[in-house]
Design a protein around this motif. Structure first.
Motif, PDB file in Angstrom:
ATOM      1  N   GLU A 115      20.946  12.102  57.841  1.00  0.00           N
ATOM      2  CA  GLU A 115      20.302  12.955  56.837  1.00  0.00           C
ATOM      3  C   GLU A 115      20.841  12.678  55.437  1.00  0.00           C
ATOM      4  O   GLU A 115      20.138  12.862  54.441  1.00  0.00           O
ATOM      5  N   GLN A 134      17.742  16.054  50.879  1.00  0.00           N
ATOM      6  CA  GLN A 134      16.982  15.703  52.085  1.00  0.00           C
ATOM      7  C   GLN A 134      15.498  15.836  51.747  1.00  0.00           C
ATOM      8  O   GLN A 134      14.818  16.751  52.209  1.00  0.00           O
ATOM      9  N   VAL A 171      12.662  16.329  54.692  1.00  0.00           N
ATOM     10  CA  VAL A 171      12.798  17.291  55.781  1.00  0.00           C
ATOM     11  C   VAL A 171      11.628  18.273  55.811  1.00  0.00           C
ATOM     12  O   VAL A 171      11.145  18.682  56.868  1.00  0.00           O
ATOM     13  N   GLN A 179      15.016  13.405  58.898  1.00  0.00           N
ATOM     14  CA  GLN A 179      15.013  12.914  57.523  1.00  0.00           C
ATOM     15  C   GLN A 179      14.983  11.387  57.490  1.00  0.00           C
ATOM     16  O   GLN A 179      14.219  10.777  56.739  1.00  0.00           O
TER      17      GLN A 179
END
Length: 541
Positions: A281, A362, A365, A467
């Motif tokens: 991530e 991120q 996401v 991610q």
């Protein structure tokens, strides 16, 4: 236990070439001092609000007596079973801490209705709902999985005649909507440093509250971390975080962008799963990144040794000389759990600078979350399967994948789509308590496709490698495993059930991968509980 990182072979040469630049840049001392400019102007604003983890040990110390006092109070009331509802960093770090300490902690990081029911009901060994305290762990409280679990437990406590405010503990950021609602409802609330991102939160309230309530010696964990802080802050070639960062992110154009994580004798349980989220991530964005691949000591990748896979092996003593002869061209790591948290957090942040990316955001996401919300709002009928074979519905993103009309043929066609520098990702949106054997699909598929293969339980991986799947190199192909079951559970106050939620999460992620990123996706839905899924894959070999 002291911390050690040892490198051999090619990776040793890479580390030797990278260390002078890393020490000369003063990045280790810069991180410790909170220098937000280290990752460039574009990342500076985000970094300025995300470096609290470097001071987590000192900030968290005052929490220890508060957590211990609450545990004593609960135990005196006969409340000894701890359930944690959280996702990503809110669940992965506590899971590692509890497993390593040998302390029971029920982690609910799924929307599988059967798994939610099991967390509510408990069992004869651990106790039932009457002996349970629920820790609701979320930075904002808006995480749909955690909010849904909280609603289900509140209803279950009330049905049993228990006031939820006596059995629910909330961990969140100060000033969050969850803190405000929790305090209004009379829940016990612990707040964490808001300048720590979820995946860097192992040594904050998010890691300490659930494990401390479960019985882990969290003071000892903080001592382990504290003993390593000076070592990682020094701009020295002996700094283990610099060595580790150079090993996983060094090499320039010849960098190995996949990271095989294998536990081989270490006393720490489940650490690669936490590292998987932290590294994937943090680095999987802007078309770049490092893909962690969690391996067993007998995994196919350890035999085939793909050129783009760097092996990190967690051992009892990385300084043991005999290990060098057995594990050449590897990174050997040993140390206490608290030290591992600190070193890997530093190394990941340093790797982000080496890759030229912001390790604290991120950006991809939310895409799967948005797709899930859209499906839940629209409630569309499920798409028709391409075909049904042996009790399994087969859906594909590209009709060409289903040309054979058999599962074996679909898998073979999917494996052919894995590029020479690519990877296969297997994602199981099922009740992992009942279908734990599905994790064995990773070994079978890795042997068949000949490329690094990851395995994730859905939907928890959406808060981890999800991610990387969207933001990292566009080289992944994806295999989803779903189940159709008669078990379902209402989510109080929501117009959808847990069963509908997990189906929407799988479908939403598949649509983002296939339609948004052009990646091949195959979805196998198990409609017959008697089907032996592993045998389907064995037949395809």
């Amino acid at each position: 236990m002291s911390f050690a990182v040892k490198v051999t072979g090619h990776v040793g040469s890479v580390v030797s070439s990278e260390l002078p630049g890393l020490t000369g840049s003063l990045i280790a001392s810069g991180i410790t001092a909170g220098d937000a400019s280290l990752w460039g102007p574009a990342a500076e604003d985000e970094a300025s609000r995300r470096l609290g983890w470097v001071r987590a040990v000192s900030v968290s110390r005052p929490l220890v007596p508060q957590i211990t006092a609450l545990r004593d109070e609960l135990v005196a009331q006969g409340v000894t079973r701890v359930v944690l509802a959280g996702m990503g960093g809110s669940s992965l770090a506590p899971e590692v801490i509890a497993q390593t300490a040998g302390v029971p902690l029920v982690v609910l990081d799924s929307t599988s209705p059967a798994q939610v029911l099991a967390a509510i009901d408990g069992d004869a060994e651990s106790g039932g709902l009457a002996q349970t305290v629920l820790v609701v762990s979320s930075k904002s409280g808006s995480t749909i999985e955690t909010d849904s679990a909280k609603r289900a437990f509140e209803a279950a406590f009330r049905d049993l005649g228990i006031d939820p405010s006596e059995r629910i503990v909330v961990v969140t950021d100060p000033g969050s909507p969850l803190e405000q609602s929790a305090r209004a409802d009379g829940y016990r609330v612990f707040t964490a440093d808001p300048e720590v991102g979820g995946r860097y939160s192992a040594l904050t309230a998010f890691g300490l509250v659930p494990t401390g309530l479960a019985g882990v010696d969290i003071d000892d964990l903080l001592d382990e971390a504290d003993a390593t802080l000076l070592e990682v802050a020094i701009d020295s070639p002996e700094n283990p975080a610099l060595v580790l960062a150079a090993a996983i992110a060094g090499g320039g154009a010849l960098r190995r962008d996949k990271l095989g994580l294998v536990t081989d004798g270490s006393h720490i349980m489940g650490l690669p799963d936490w590292i998987e989220q932290l590294v994937a991530e943090s680095t999987g964005k802007d078309g770049s990144g490092i893909l962690p691949v969690v391996l067993l000591p007998v995994s196919p990748e350890l035999e085939s040794r793909p050129d783009d896979l760097q092996i990190v092996r967690f051992v009892d003593d990385a300084s043991a000389f005999h290990l060098f002869e057995r594990h050449t061209d590897e990174v050997l790591v040993s140390g206490s759990l608290g030290a591992q948290f600190v070193v890997w957090e530093y190394a990941t942040a340093i790797a982000g600078r080496m890759l030229g990316i912001n390790p604290f955001d991120q950006p991809d996401v939310e895409s799967a979350k948005d797709a899930t919300r859209g499906l839940l709002d629209a409630q569309p009928a499920p798409t028709a399967p391409a075909f049904v074979d042996d009790g399994v519905e087969v859906r594909v993103s590209d009709p060409a994948l289903a040309a054979s009309g058999t599962i074996a043929g679909v898998l073979a066609a999917l494996y052919e789509r894995v590029a020479a520098d690519g990877y296969l990702s297997i994602q199981a949106y099922v009740n992992r308590l009942e279908l734990a054997q599905l994790s064995g699909l990773r070994e079978l598929a890795a042997a068949d496709c000949g490329r690094p293969t990851t395995f994730g339980w859905g939907p928890r991986f959406l808060h981890s490698t999800g991610q990387f799947h969207k933001g990292g190199p566009a080289t992944g192909v994806f295999l989803q495993i779903l189940e159709r079951t008669d078990v379902d559970l209402e989510i109080p106050g929501r117009p959808f059930t847990f069963g509908q939620l997990i189906q929407a999460q799988a479908a939403g992620d598949a649509s983002v991968l296939a339609e948004g990123h052009g990646r091949p996706v195959v979805t196998l839905t198990l409609t017959d509980p008697q089907v032996e899924v592993l045998s389907l894959f064995e037949a395809a070999q």
